[in-house]
Scaffold this active site. Structure first.
Site, short mmCIF file in Angstrom:
data_model
loop_
_atom_site.label_atom_id
_atom_site.label_comp_id
_atom_site.label_asym_id
_atom_site.label_seq_id
_atom_site.Cartn_x
_atom_site.Cartn_y
_atom_site.Cartn_z
N TYR A 1 0.87 -1.10 0.04
CA TYR A 1 0.10 0.25 0.00
C TYR A 1 0.86 1.04 0.32
O TYR A 1 1.87 1.40 0.68
CB TYR A 1 -0.37 0.04 1.00
CG TYR A 1 -1.43 1.23 1.06
CD1 TYR A 1 -3.02 1.58 0.65
CD2 TYR A 1 -1.11 2.52 1.80
CE1 TYR A 1 -3.68 2.39 0.66
CE2 TYR A 1 -1.63 3.73 2.03
CZ TYR A 1 -2.74 3.57 1.46
OH TYR A 1 -3.90 5.05 1.16
N GLU B 1 -3.34 7.43 -4.42
CA GLU B 1 -2.99 6.49 -3.45
C GLU B 1 -2.75 5.29 -4.83
O GLU B 1 -3.78 5.29 -5.59
CB GLU B 1 -4.83 6.13 -2.75
CG GLU B 1 -4.47 4.71 -2.49
CD GLU B 1 -5.98 4.26 -1.58
OE1 GLU B 1 -6.10 4.81 -0.17
OE2 GLU B 1 -6.12 3.53 -2.06
#
Ligand code: GDP
Ligand code: MN
Length: 441
Positions: A106, A194
């Site tokens: 992530y 992201e």
């Protein structure tokens, strides 16, 4: 007024990322299953067919599927197109070459308001369970605060890379990705940028398999290109209608529809509704100088919400004229007849004219002169109860006081001098009075 956000689709976000040197899989968007087949055959590899809807968790919802050949790609696309994911209909799919995934990382950039810094977050345990990781094992999330004047420093990117356990060339490649993501975030005036997952492939290469950018609507004027990207299909019809009429509207889950002019007054109205045990169905600011048309649109939007059990109008007439608002209410109720009780508080410019219009239209509305009264009436109406005016508070009796009031300024200077003289004089008196009392016992 703004404050809303513009979410970009995965394929749009990844195209932006690619401009900043972030490696993404090759792929194209399709709106039909046939197109998906064509793209898959052009790519000539295993592909992944991905629903393009503006919600997370597409994978878990069955909106991301791997296909081994063009036939499969067509079948899978057929299934995914038209699918409903969290209330949104899939109209497009992204057909990407499938990645050989060894590990899912992530990597995200957000605004950390508490730290007053943009923050880069990363975790070696990325992928579909990242929210769960953040909740149950927050120590697995690496956070780096970025100084706005220095930007993301190389040492910070390396620090993250080491913490993620990256090796060799991956560390250098990660530096390019991290600084690209930070740059993209700033250049887009984003509130979020992201990559989840950023994968390590079988060959040990880094690849951004998913992408998400959320931008701040207040900066849209600086990004005509991004504004054009806004996916109107994804807005609820109420939000789209509100935007068309220049209304600031946010749907909530309560029962009392609120129509207010001014954002601050709208917040206050919502607070007072809550205070009296009600719950607002929406935030709605009709803005200054609203015309009857705008008011009618606002009322239509409020009444379109099936949860609404009562409507509260709180209009403080200044630039907005109460007679215009009243005309709008009457016009809207002609278009959208409703059984929902209405409580109207109109004060300020042309309030008499406004009340006369409402009275002339013989609407079944309650009026209120204060906000407290209006909120109490609306809360009662939403529950289907009669409003009972509170018993009046006990009358305040005014008792004029004598000169016993202590004046602090006089206290310090005047007292000590007075005390001394009093003490000296008082001592003999004290003794004289005390003794007889003791004896008496
Ligand atoms: P999200 O669920 O909406 O975040 O969609 P993602 O694009 O992140 O995809 C969800 C999951 O599907 C990822 O975490 C991967 O595990 C898997 N996935 C996505 N793309 C690929 C791919 O190219 N190959 C393989 N094997 N899995 C993929
Ligand atoms: Mn994802």
């Amino acid at each position: 007024m703004g404050g809303t956000s513009v979410k970009l689709h995965e394929y749009q976000s990844k195209q932006i990322f690619a401009h900043y040197g972030i490696p993404i899989p090759e792929g194209k968007v399709a709106s039909t299953a046939e197109e998906a087949r064509q793209i898959a055959s052009e790519l000539g590899k295993r592909v992944v067919v991905k629903s393009q809807v503006l919600v997370g968790g597409r994978g878990k919802a069955g909106g991301v599927k791997v296909a081994n050949n063009p036939d499969e790609a067509e079948q899978v696309a057929q299934k995914i197109l038209g699918m409903n994911i969290k209330g949104l209909t899939v109209r497009k799919v992204l057909v990407d070459e499938a990645a050989d995934i060894q590990q899912e990382i992530y990597l995200g950039v957000v605004i950390n308001r508490a730290a007053r810094r943009v923050t880069m977050m990363a975790s070696a345990a990325g992928g579909m369970e990242i929210e769960e990781v953040a909740r149950t094992a927050p120590e697995k999330i690496i956070k780096v605060l970025i100084d706005p004047f220095l930007g993301l420093c190389d040492y910070q990117a390396r620090q993250i890379a080491f913490a993620l356990g990256l090796k060799g060339d991956q560390i250098r490649d990660f530096g390019v990705i991290a600084s690209g993501l930070y740059k993209a975030f700033g250049d887009c005036d984003a509130s979020l940028a992201e990559i989840n997952p950023l994968v390590i492939t079988g060959e040990g290469k880094l690849l951004a398999v998913d992408g998400k950018i959320v931008t701040d609507d207040n900066a849209s004027f600086r990004h005509p290109d991004l504004a054009a990207v806004r996916d109107v299909d994804e807005e609820t019809s109420s939000e789209a209608e509100a935007r068309k009429f220049g209304l600031s509207y946010i749907q909530l889950d309560g029962q009392i529809g609120c129509m207010v002019n001014g954002a601050g007054l709208a917040m206050t109205t919502m607070d007072i509704v809550k205070l009296f045990g009600g719950s607002p169905a929406n935030f709605l600011d009709i803005g200054g100088g609203a015309s009857a048309d705008k008011v009618a649109a606002a009322l239509r939007i409020i009444l379109a919400d099936p949860n609404v059990k009562a409507v509260l109008f709180n209009i403080f007439g200044g630039i907005t004229r109460c007679d215009e608002v009243a005309k709008g209410i009457v016009a809207a109720l002609e278009q959208v007849p409703t059984q929902a009780p209405m409580v109207i508080r109109l004060v300020g410019t042309n309030e008499e004219e406004g009340r006369a219009i409402l009275a002339g239209a013989t609407l079944r509305v309650q009026t209120a002169s204060t906000l407290v009264e209006a909120a109490q009436k609306a809360v009662a109406a939403a529950k289907g109860e009669e409003y009972v005016p509170p018993s009046p508070p006990p009358p305040v009796v005014y008792k004029p006081r004598q000169h016993s009031v202590v004046r602090p300024a006089a206290k310090k200077t005047a007292r000590p001098a007075a005390k001394k003289s009093v003490k000296k004089a008082a001592k003999p008196i004290k003794k004289a009075t005390k003794k007889p009392v003791k004896k008496a016992r």
